[in-house]
Design a protein around this motif. Structure first.
Motif, PDB file in Angstrom:
ATOM      1  N   ALA A  44       0.761  -1.261   0.075  1.00 19.57           N
ATOM      2  CA  ALA A  44       0.131  -0.181   0.048  1.00 19.57           C
ATOM      3  C   ALA A  44       0.901   1.168  -0.068  1.00 19.57           C
ATOM      4  CB  ALA A  44      -0.832   0.071   1.144  1.00 19.57           C
ATOM      5  N   ASP A  45       0.359   2.418  -0.378  1.00 19.07           N
ATOM      6  CA  ASP A  45       0.948   3.570  -0.550  1.00 19.07           C
ATOM      7  C   ASP A  45       1.295   4.236   0.915  1.00 19.07           C
ATOM      8  OD1 ASP A  45      -1.203   5.028  -0.022  1.00 19.07           O
ATOM      9  OD2 ASP A  45      -1.456   5.495  -2.255  1.00 19.07           O
ATOM     10  N   PRO A  46       2.152   5.229   0.994  1.00 20.54           N
ATOM     11  CA  PRO A  46       2.303   6.056   2.161  1.00 20.54           C
ATOM     12  C   PRO A  46       1.025   6.606   2.805  1.00 20.54           C
ATOM     13  CG  PRO A  46       4.171   6.452   0.825  1.00 20.54           C
ATOM     14  CD  PRO A  46       2.952   5.754   0.009  1.00 20.54           C
ATOM     15  N   TRP A  47       0.100   6.924   1.890  1.00 19.13           N
ATOM     16  CA  TRP A  47      -1.347   7.507   2.436  1.00 19.13           C
ATOM     17  C   TRP A  47      -2.079   6.442   3.282  1.00 19.13           C
ATOM     18  CZ3 TRP A  47      -1.980  12.332   2.863  1.00 19.13           C
ATOM     19  CH2 TRP A  47      -1.400  13.320   1.974  1.00 19.13           C
ATOM     20  N   GLU A  48      -2.017   5.243   3.076  1.00 18.89           N
ATOM     21  CA  GLU A  48      -2.709   4.189   3.728  1.00 18.89           C
ATOM     22  C   GLU A  48      -2.097   4.121   5.104  1.00 18.89           C
ATOM     23  OE1 GLU A  48      -4.024   0.475   2.592  1.00 18.89           O
ATOM     24  OE2 GLU A  48      -5.190   1.198   0.682  1.00 18.89           O
ATOM     25  N   ALA A  49      -0.782   4.262   4.978  1.00 16.77           N
ATOM     26  CA  ALA A  49       0.038   4.037   6.305  1.00 16.77           C
ATOM     27  C   ALA A  49      -0.227   5.298   7.178  1.00 16.77           C
ATOM     28  CB  ALA A  49       1.597   4.066   6.001  1.00 16.77           C
ATOM     29  N   PHE A  50      -0.524   6.401   6.702  1.00 17.13           N
ATOM     30  CA  PHE A  50      -0.676   7.594   7.482  1.00 17.13           C
ATOM     31  C   PHE A  50      -2.129   7.422   8.059  1.00 17.13           C
ATOM     32  CE2 PHE A  50      -0.733  12.061   8.798  1.00 17.13           C
ATOM     33  CZ  PHE A  50       0.297  12.101   9.555  1.00 17.13           C
ATOM     34  N   ILE A  51      -3.159   7.124   7.197  1.00 19.89           N
ATOM     35  CA  ILE A  51      -4.571   6.930   7.735  1.00 19.89           C
ATOM     36  C   ILE A  51      -4.599   6.049   8.918  1.00 19.89           C
ATOM     37  CG2 ILE A  51      -6.621   6.120   6.780  1.00 19.89           C
ATOM     38  CD1 ILE A  51      -5.935   7.045   4.275  1.00 19.89           C
ATOM     39  N   LEU A  52      -3.934   4.925   8.662  1.00 21.44           N
ATOM     40  CA  LEU A  52      -3.838   4.054   9.652  1.00 21.44           C
ATOM     41  C   LEU A  52      -3.164   4.676  10.969  1.00 21.44           C
ATOM     42  CD1 LEU A  52      -3.595   0.885  10.629  1.00 21.44           C
ATOM     43  CD2 LEU A  52      -1.426   0.787   9.701  1.00 21.44           C
ATOM     44  N   ALA A  53      -2.047   5.225  10.885  1.00 24.19           N
ATOM     45  CA  ALA A  53      -1.626   5.940  11.931  1.00 24.19           C
ATOM     46  C   ALA A  53      -2.600   7.026  12.787  1.00 24.19           C
ATOM     47  CB  ALA A  53      -0.385   6.777  11.697  1.00 24.19           C
ATOM     48  N   GLU A  54      -3.249   7.947  11.899  1.00 20.99           N
ATOM     49  CA  GLU A  54      -4.328   8.794  12.506  1.00 20.99           C
ATOM     50  C   GLU A  54      -5.310   8.071  13.125  1.00 20.99           C
ATOM     51  OE1 GLU A  54      -4.744  12.409   9.475  1.00 20.99           O
ATOM     52  OE2 GLU A  54      -5.347  10.908   8.777  1.00 20.99           O
ATOM     53  N   GLU A  55      -5.739   6.980  12.638  1.00 13.91           N
ATOM     54  CA  GLU A  55      -6.956   6.369  13.331  1.00 13.91           C
ATOM     55  C   GLU A  55      -6.500   5.746  14.577  1.00 13.91           C
ATOM     56  OE1 GLU A  55     -10.175   6.510  12.576  1.00 13.91           O
ATOM     57  OE2 GLU A  55      -9.735   8.010  11.016  1.00 13.91           O
ATOM     58  N   MET A  56      -5.240   5.281  14.552  1.00 16.58           N
ATOM     59  CA  MET A  56      -4.682   4.407  16.055  1.00 16.58           C
ATOM     60  C   MET A  56      -4.415   5.526  17.201  1.00 16.58           C
ATOM     61  SD  MET A  56      -4.752   1.337  15.643  1.00 16.58           S
ATOM     62  CE  MET A  56      -5.248   0.411  14.168  1.00 16.58           C
ATOM     63  N   TRP A  57      -3.924   6.563  16.435  1.00 14.14           N
ATOM     64  CA  TRP A  57      -3.745   7.620  17.510  1.00 14.14           C
ATOM     65  C   TRP A  57      -4.904   8.311  17.936  1.00 14.14           C
ATOM     66  CZ3 TRP A  57       0.300   9.533  20.590  1.00 14.14           C
ATOM     67  CH2 TRP A  57       1.548   8.750  20.445  1.00 14.14           C
ATOM     68  N   MET A  58      -6.032   8.574  16.989  1.00 19.38           N
ATOM     69  CA  MET A  58      -7.462   9.147  17.491  1.00 19.38           C
ATOM     70  C   MET A  58      -7.958   8.059  18.326  1.00 19.38           C
ATOM     71  SD  MET A  58     -10.236  10.529  14.938  1.00 19.38           S
ATOM     72  CE  MET A  58      -8.881  10.927  13.801  1.00 19.38           C
ATOM     73  N   ALA A  59      -7.588   7.008  18.483  1.00 18.55           N
ATOM     74  CA  ALA A  59      -8.361   5.988  19.377  1.00 18.55           C
ATOM     75  C   ALA A  59      -7.414   5.850  20.649  1.00 18.55           C
ATOM     76  CB  ALA A  59      -8.582   4.712  18.738  1.00 18.55           C
ATOM     77  N   GLY A  60      -6.295   6.669  20.816  1.00 20.57           N
ATOM     78  CA  GLY A  60      -5.291   6.583  21.900  1.00 20.57           C
ATOM     79  C   GLY A  60      -4.127   5.547  21.864  1.00 20.57           C
ATOM     80  N   GLU A  61      -3.780   5.137  20.532  1.00 22.25           N
ATOM     81  CA  GLU A  61      -2.896   4.365  20.077  1.00 22.25           C
ATOM     82  C   GLU A  61      -2.577   3.037  20.788  1.00 22.25           C
ATOM     83  OE1 GLU A  61      -1.153   2.766  18.059  1.00 22.25           O
ATOM     84  OE2 GLU A  61       0.178   4.456  17.438  1.00 22.25           O
ATOM     85  N   PRO A  62      -3.855   2.100  20.447  1.00 26.45           N
ATOM     86  CA  PRO A  62      -3.515   0.870  20.967  1.00 26.45           C
ATOM     87  C   PRO A  62      -2.501  -0.071  20.848  1.00 26.45           C
ATOM     88  CG  PRO A  62      -5.363   0.854  19.222  1.00 26.45           C
ATOM     89  CD  PRO A  62      -4.891   2.325  19.594  1.00 26.45           C
ATOM     90  N   ARG A  63      -1.723   0.378  19.571  1.00 24.66           N
ATOM     91  CA  ARG A  63      -0.455  -0.568  19.421  1.00 24.66           C
ATOM     92  C   ARG A  63       0.516  -0.380  20.277  1.00 24.66           C
ATOM     93  NH1 ARG A  63       0.499   1.774  13.215  1.00 24.66           N
ATOM     94  NH2 ARG A  63       0.363   3.603  14.762  1.00 24.66           N
ATOM     95  N   GLY A  64       0.506   0.570  20.957  1.00 24.34           N
ATOM     96  CA  GLY A  64       1.336   0.645  22.288  1.00 24.34           C
ATOM     97  C   GLY A  64       2.785   0.839  21.357  1.00 24.34           C
ATOM     98  N   GLY A  65       3.958   0.554  21.871  1.00 20.03           N
ATOM     99  CA  GLY A  65       5.154   0.915  21.300  1.00 20.03           C
ATOM    100  C   GLY A  65       5.342   0.024  20.102  1.00 20.03           C
ATOM    101  N   GLN A  66       4.438  -0.633  19.657  1.00 23.03           N
ATOM    102  CA  GLN A  66       4.961  -1.356  18.374  1.00 23.03           C
ATOM    103  C   GLN A  66       4.296  -0.531  16.996  1.00 23.03           C
ATOM    104  OE1 GLN A  66       3.411  -5.155  17.414  1.00 23.03           O
ATOM    105  NE2 GLN A  66       2.944  -5.708  19.617  1.00 23.03           N
ATOM    106  N   TYR A  67       4.157   0.796  17.275  1.00 27.72           N
ATOM    107  CA  TYR A  67       4.009   1.799  16.295  1.00 27.72           C
ATOM    108  C   TYR A  67       5.332   1.999  15.838  1.00 27.72           C
ATOM    109  CZ  TYR A  67       5.653   5.717  19.327  1.00 27.72           C
ATOM    110  OH  TYR A  67       6.626   6.415  20.278  1.00 27.72           O
TER     111      TYR A  67
END
Length: 378
Positions: A70-93
């Motif tokens: 996938a392109d960098p935009w999908e990566a950033f959309i993924l990161a935005e949604e994770m951070w908006m939710a309080g970053e459930p990935r923890g340190g794995q980001y």
């Protein structure tokens, strides 16, 4: 830049939200405000495994390494949604944003085969050994030293402010192999290696979030050196570009501001100074968001960001500070835990000017490399 999301991008964002709504537990708000607590770390491994199975952990990685190109935009959309939710990935980001991609670029076949797929499956946690007691964000002044004897390095030194070190499996470690700026090398060090000691640093930003790490005659085989001796500066340039814009903290700040304003409106307290302060914070969040989009657009076009990454990073620092100040002044009860997600942002906002490179360092980079200002008055 096209300011509209494509149908595919909108569908991808909706998919992430649906998975989060289905996966996050009812007590998530209470887990989220301990960004590196034992409970959050355990949950992060579970949800990262679930995200990996759904193809939502590393979609932007090459298919050969568990992604789907996938392109960098999908990566950033993924990161935005994770951070908006309080970053459930923890340190794995960190694995997702930069450690994995950096290993793909510079790692040996053994290093890639050993480390990349566990990241893609959400099975491993890393920490980064950068800052030191007397060097901080000035990486060129670090003192941790790696001395080679045959095919093994002996590492001695200390790292500080190391997030997730208490539970990390591996450390992305910077150590000096010779003098000077070009005398720094990178090592991929298992955290259970004899001679490594981890100590918690008490703080108000969460449970077990930051640590001191001591290296006493730690033995590391040369096969775990990333790249050549002295190549760290070249590699870290790419690391910082990925890291400083790969963490959309502004998305959590923006949601926090929206939630705080909603609370004030319900109670009839959103008036006067609160409106003015909220407007300034909102403008800062939007500035950080759009500047980050500008850099991601360059990345999508295969143009590597330079000092612009520091501009994006500092704009995010400002928006986080303004939102934190707004909450403290107008919703002070949130800081006592009445509103856990507002507290979660406040805890992260405290370190906004330190994480991913101190704000003062970013300003120096912006002044000298972006604005090209002279170092001394003419």
């Amino acid at each position: 830049m096209d300011f509209n999301w494509t149908e595919e991008q909108a569908a991808f964002r909706a998919q992430i939200r649906e998975v989060l709504a289905r996966t996050l537990p009812e007590n998530w708000e209470h887990i989220a405000h301990g960004p590196a607590s034992k409970e959050q770390t355990v949950f992060a491994k579970k949800i990262c495994a679930d995200l990996a199975e759904a193809g939502l952990l590393v979609p932007h990685w090459p298919s050969e390494w568990g992604g789907r190109d996938a392109d960098p935009w999908e990566a950033f959309i993924l990161a935005e949604e994770m951070w908006m939710a309080g970053e459930p990935r923890g340190g794995q980001y960190m694995n997702v944003n930069w450690i994995g991609p950096i290993l793909m670029l510079f790692g040996s076949e053994l290093q890639k085969e050993t480390h990349i797929m566990p990241m893609a499956k959400g099975q491993t946690l890393w920490c980064q050994g950068f800052s030191e007691p007397e060097s901080g964000s000035d990486l060129a002044s670090l003192r941790t030293r790696a001395v080679k004897n045959g095919d093994t390095y002996t590492i001695n030194g200390q790292k500080i402010w190391t997030s997730y070190a208490g539970d990390a499996d591996t450390c992305f470690l910077l150590a000096r192999t010779s003098d000077g700026k070009n005398g720094i090398s990178i090592f991929l060090v298992p955290m259970d290696t004899p001679g490594i000691t981890v100590r918690d640093i008490p703080s108000i930003i969460g449970e077990g979030d930051i640590h001191e790490v001591f290296f006493d005659d730690v033995q590391v085989h040369e096969k775990w050196r990333l790249g050549e001796e002295g190549q760290a500066w070249e590699i870290i340039g790419q690391v910082l570009s990925l890291e400083r814009v790969g963490i959309p903290r502004f998305s959590l700040a923006s949601k926090t501001l929206k939630d705080a304003v909603s609370l004030l409106k319900k109670e009839g307290r959103f008036t006067g100074a609160a409106i003015d302060q909220a407007a300034k914070a909102h403008a800062a969040c939007e500035a950080a968001r759009w500047y980050s989009y500008f850099i991601i657009d360059k990345r999508a076009k295969k143009i590597q960001a330079g000092p612009e990454a520091s501009v994006g990073r500092f704009s995010t620092v400002i928006c986080e500070r303004l939102v934190s100040e707004f909450v403290v002044e107008h919703v002070p009860e949130a800081i006592s835990g009445v509103h856990p997600m507002l507290l979660a942002h406040h805890q992260r906002g405290i370190v906004a000017g330190v994480a991913s490179g101190a704000a003062e360092i970013q300003l120096n980079i912006i002044a000298t490399q972006f604005l090209e200002l002279p170092r001394e008055p003419r």
